[in-house]
Write a protein that holds these residues in place. Sequence first.
Motif, PDB file in Angstrom:
ATOM      1  N   LYS A  86       0.828  -1.210   0.000  1.00  0.00           N
ATOM      2  CA  LYS A  86       0.000   0.000   0.000  1.00  0.00           C
ATOM      3  C   LYS A  86       0.862   1.260   0.000  1.00  0.00           C
ATOM      4  O   LYS A  86       0.383   2.350   0.283  1.00  0.00           O
ATOM      5  N   SER A  87       2.093   1.116  -0.371  1.00  0.00           N
ATOM      6  CA  SER A  87       3.041   2.222  -0.384  1.00  0.00           C
ATOM      7  C   SER A  87       2.892   3.056  -1.656  1.00  0.00           C
ATOM      8  O   SER A  87       2.139   2.714  -2.576  1.00  0.00           O
ATOM      9  N   LEU A  88       3.636   4.153  -1.695  1.00  0.00           N
ATOM     10  CA  LEU A  88       3.816   4.887  -2.947  1.00  0.00           C
ATOM     11  C   LEU A  88       4.896   4.201  -3.774  1.00  0.00           C
ATOM     12  O   LEU A  88       4.675   3.850  -4.933  1.00  0.00           O
ATOM     13  N   ILE A  89       6.052   3.996  -3.161  1.00  0.00           N
ATOM     14  CA  ILE A  89       7.181   3.332  -3.802  1.00  0.00           C
ATOM     15  C   ILE A  89       7.794   2.353  -2.808  1.00  0.00           C
ATOM     16  O   ILE A  89       7.917   2.667  -1.624  1.00  0.00           O
ATOM     17  N   ASP A 133      -5.536   7.319   6.069  1.00  0.00           N
ATOM     18  CA  ASP A 133      -5.786   6.313   7.108  1.00  0.00           C
ATOM     19  C   ASP A 133      -6.902   5.357   6.693  1.00  0.00           C
ATOM     20  O   ASP A 133      -6.813   4.148   6.928  1.00  0.00           O
ATOM     21  N   ASP A 134      -7.947   5.890   6.069  1.00  0.00           N
ATOM     22  CA  ASP A 134      -9.027   5.027   5.576  1.00  0.00           C
ATOM     23  C   ASP A 134      -8.518   4.121   4.465  1.00  0.00           C
ATOM     24  O   ASP A 134      -8.878   2.945   4.394  1.00  0.00           O
ATOM     25  N   PHE A 135      -7.692   4.670   3.583  1.00  0.00           N
ATOM     26  CA  PHE A 135      -7.160   3.896   2.464  1.00  0.00           C
ATOM     27  C   PHE A 135      -6.327   2.723   2.962  1.00  0.00           C
ATOM     28  O   PHE A 135      -6.415   1.614   2.424  1.00  0.00           O
ATOM     29  N   MET A 136      -5.522   2.956   3.990  1.00  0.00           N
ATOM     30  CA  MET A 136      -4.643   1.906   4.493  1.00  0.00           C
ATOM     31  C   MET A 136      -5.412   0.804   5.217  1.00  0.00           C
ATOM     32  O   MET A 136      -4.990  -0.350   5.226  1.00  0.00           O
ATOM     33  N   GLN A 137      -6.538   1.149   5.822  1.00  0.00           N
ATOM     34  CA  GLN A 137      -7.305   0.150   6.562  1.00  0.00           C
ATOM     35  C   GLN A 137      -8.293  -0.610   5.675  1.00  0.00           C
ATOM     36  O   GLN A 137      -8.858  -1.611   6.096  1.00  0.00           O
ATOM     37  N   LYS A 138      -8.470  -0.136   4.476  1.00  0.00           N
ATOM     38  CA  LYS A 138      -9.419  -0.756   3.562  1.00  0.00           C
ATOM     39  C   LYS A 138      -8.716  -1.828   2.735  1.00  0.00           C
ATOM     40  O   LYS A 138      -7.564  -1.683   2.341  1.00  0.00           O
ATOM     41  N   SER A 139      -9.416  -2.920   2.464  1.00  0.00           N
ATOM     42  CA  SER A 139      -8.854  -3.955   1.593  1.00  0.00           C
ATOM     43  C   SER A 139      -9.022  -3.523   0.141  1.00  0.00           C
ATOM     44  O   SER A 139      -9.986  -2.853  -0.221  1.00  0.00           O
ATOM     45  N   HIS A 140      -8.074  -3.921  -0.692  1.00  0.00           N
ATOM     46  CA  HIS A 140      -8.097  -3.557  -2.109  1.00  0.00           C
ATOM     47  C   HIS A 140      -7.942  -4.829  -2.938  1.00  0.00           C
ATOM     48  O   HIS A 140      -6.817  -5.271  -3.187  1.00  0.00           O
ATOM     49  N   PRO A 141      -9.061  -5.442  -3.370  1.00  0.00           N
ATOM     50  CA  PRO A 141      -8.981  -6.674  -4.163  1.00  0.00           C
ATOM     51  C   PRO A 141      -8.152  -6.450  -5.421  1.00  0.00           C
ATOM     52  O   PRO A 141      -8.432  -5.546  -6.210  1.00  0.00           O
ATOM     53  N   GLY A 176       3.331   1.020  -5.489  1.00  0.00           N
ATOM     54  CA  GLY A 176       2.319   0.434  -4.622  1.00  0.00           C
ATOM     55  C   GLY A 176       0.936   1.002  -4.897  1.00  0.00           C
ATOM     56  O   GLY A 176       0.725   1.835  -5.782  1.00  0.00           O
ATOM     57  N   LEU A 177      -0.015   0.569  -4.090  1.00  0.00           N
ATOM     58  CA  LEU A 177      -1.414   0.948  -4.277  1.00  0.00           C
ATOM     59  C   LEU A 177      -1.655   2.436  -4.027  1.00  0.00           C
ATOM     60  O   LEU A 177      -2.544   3.035  -4.641  1.00  0.00           O
ATOM     61  N   ALA A 178      -0.903   3.053  -3.126  1.00  0.00           N
ATOM     62  CA  ALA A 178      -1.100   4.475  -2.858  1.00  0.00           C
ATOM     63  C   ALA A 178      -0.761   5.315  -4.083  1.00  0.00           C
ATOM     64  O   ALA A 178      -1.444   6.308  -4.376  1.00  0.00           O
ATOM     65  N   LEU A 179       0.281   4.937  -4.824  1.00  0.00           N
ATOM     66  CA  LEU A 179       0.628   5.661  -6.043  1.00  0.00           C
ATOM     67  C   LEU A 179      -0.417   5.423  -7.125  1.00  0.00           C
ATOM     68  O   LEU A 179      -0.734   6.321  -7.911  1.00  0.00           O
ATOM     69  N   TYR A 180      -0.950   4.223  -7.173  1.00  0.00           N
ATOM     70  CA  TYR A 180      -2.043   3.909  -8.102  1.00  0.00           C
ATOM     71  C   TYR A 180      -3.227   4.838  -7.846  1.00  0.00           C
ATOM     72  O   TYR A 180      -3.815   5.392  -8.776  1.00  0.00           O
ATOM     73  N   GLN A 181      -3.568   5.055  -6.576  1.00  0.00           N
ATOM     74  CA  GLN A 181      -4.683   5.925  -6.227  1.00  0.00           C
ATOM     75  C   GLN A 181      -4.355   7.390  -6.532  1.00  0.00           C
ATOM     76  O   GLN A 181      -5.179   8.127  -7.087  1.00  0.00           O
ATOM     77  N   ALA A 182      -3.152   7.822  -6.183  1.00  0.00           N
ATOM     78  CA  ALA A 182      -2.781   9.232  -6.339  1.00  0.00           C
ATOM     79  C   ALA A 182      -2.609   9.638  -7.793  1.00  0.00           C
ATOM     80  O   ALA A 182      -2.688  10.824  -8.117  1.00  0.00           O
ATOM     81  N   THR A 183      -2.371   8.669  -8.680  1.00  0.00           N
ATOM     82  CA  THR A 183      -2.214   8.972 -10.109  1.00  0.00           C
ATOM     83  C   THR A 183      -3.441   8.555 -10.910  1.00  0.00           C
ATOM     84  O   THR A 183      -3.369   8.412 -12.132  1.00  0.00           O
ATOM     85  N   ALA A 184      -4.560   8.355 -10.239  1.00  0.00           N
ATOM     86  CA  ALA A 184      -5.824   8.016 -10.908  1.00  0.00           C
ATOM     87  C   ALA A 184      -5.708   6.748 -11.743  1.00  0.00           C
ATOM     88  O   ALA A 184      -6.331   6.618 -12.789  1.00  0.00           O
ATOM     89  N   GLY A 185      -4.900   5.804 -11.276  1.00  0.00           N
ATOM     90  CA  GLY A 185      -4.785   4.526 -11.954  1.00  0.00           C
ATOM     91  C   GLY A 185      -3.809   4.500 -13.112  1.00  0.00           C
ATOM     92  O   GLY A 185      -3.686   3.484 -13.792  1.00  0.00           O
ATOM     93  N   TYR A 186      -3.083   5.598 -13.356  1.00  0.00           N
ATOM     94  CA  TYR A 186      -2.140   5.621 -14.472  1.00  0.00           C
ATOM     95  C   TYR A 186      -0.898   4.776 -14.182  1.00  0.00           C
ATOM     96  O   TYR A 186      -0.218   4.344 -15.100  1.00  0.00           O
ATOM     97  N   VAL A 187      -0.571   4.586 -12.913  1.00  0.00           N
ATOM     98  CA  VAL A 187       0.587   3.761 -12.542  1.00  0.00           C
ATOM     99  C   VAL A 187       0.071   2.531 -11.801  1.00  0.00           C
ATOM    100  O   VAL A 187      -0.402   2.642 -10.670  1.00  0.00           O
TER     101      VAL A 187
END
Length: 498
Positions: free
Chosen positions: A214-217, A321-329, A253-264
Amino acid sequence: MAGSGLPSLGRVKLADLVPCEGVPSDSYKLSVSTLSQSLAQYSAAIIQFPASDGALLRSGLDSARLYFHQRASSYPAADMIHTNDSREWCKTSGYYADPQLWQETYDYRPGLTPNEPNNSMEFPPAGLPDIFALLGKAARDILDAISFYLNLRSSPFTEILDNVPLRNREISSSVLSVCCYARPSFQGAQHHNLATQEDGQLLMYPDHEHQADKSLISLVKSDKAGLHIRDFHGRWILVDGDLGPQEAIVYPGLALYQATAGYVNPALYRTEINTMQGNMYGRCSLAFKLMPRSMTSLSCSEMRAAGHGVEAQFQLPVPVDDFMQKSHPTDQVFNRQNIQCFNFPTAQDGSMKPLVRRRKHDSRSKPLPPSKRLRLEAQRVLKERVQDIADKKGIKLRFCNLKECESHVHVLDSPCANIRMEIGWPAGVPFVHPHDLPNKAKIGFLEAYEPGWTATHDMELSLTEPGQASQHSANCNCNSPIQVSYLHCNASYILDVS
């Protein structure tokens, strides 16, 4: 993509990714291109550190082996057993074990982990503060390189990252994890599944086979090969099979996926646990995770400002904090066929132009649907016309969100009124990113900034209702924003003005 892609994982020197003032050098542009292409194809890349830094990493791995070897071989105490509790994502520190993964970990988190051992009978792995600083700086440089290729402003993620250095009483969100897998004296093998390779070598994978940070990098350096990452085609690739002593693996990681609107896309990985005889230390690794701060939010505002389209699921900011506690299938992340993931081949003229990853067909071999062509035209005009006007006036574009701009366009004192007036935004067209405008509103937007656009793009007229095309053309020929606004007074899109 296969024809122009990399034949194997991209290798990039960290020194070539360090940004400098002024015009980017050719070595920087080439390194960013190689890094981005590798992330697009393999969801990972190889980073080469200077010789002195490589020595520090090797020393850290040697210390890690000794640290875990000195620990008692009995089953870990109950207070040392962690099973990845998402509520504790920014609080882990010290030693803990996960028997289900047959993994032991020592987390070093500045501000929480003491630099000096509390127990004189047990010494933590050596050199962790220096390794944390080294990998943390490398992760930020890599993040800035990705931002450069996405055409974002410099250091766009600074607001969600930890202070450098940490302020008084601050605890680091990022963490350096010293890990040991499959140490023979560590009890817990009964919790694993067995798999046999074609050559008969016995391998073990954890029960939770697929993982995504769930990291950025994330940066990982191991003493033995065993990290598999799924590539663009769905194949599992051994990414650390031929690493040099100064090389490490980087993956998003997933945080970068979220912050880049799915581009990465985030890396989906699994760790191979090889049961070779005579391996008394197991497999040790140093894993640094660049994490966003818990009190911030993951927002795609920087992507919008750079002219990228943002899909509905990424429109609203998400508290970290919500993003980290949420599961991401992971099946939802990796099976999205319509997302515009980045791909970064170098243009024939040598320029560095990010291109949208082509999923199945090249756009030159098959005509695009009218609605998609219209969307691409709107994004082009945003970059070439609107952004240029805003830059010259010193205005930073901050678009609204859906439910508000519906009323904004009809009042003079709305939050976005001044910006719309300064940049000549067509009256009656909601001040949203052109990617998200209804088709009719897109045409009004295009006509406002490129008068006569409709006359040279007849195909877009088929998007209007029967009988409205001629009315639209008549209105547009007047080249008046007031005439265009008549078509869009009922638009229902809105934007987030901050």
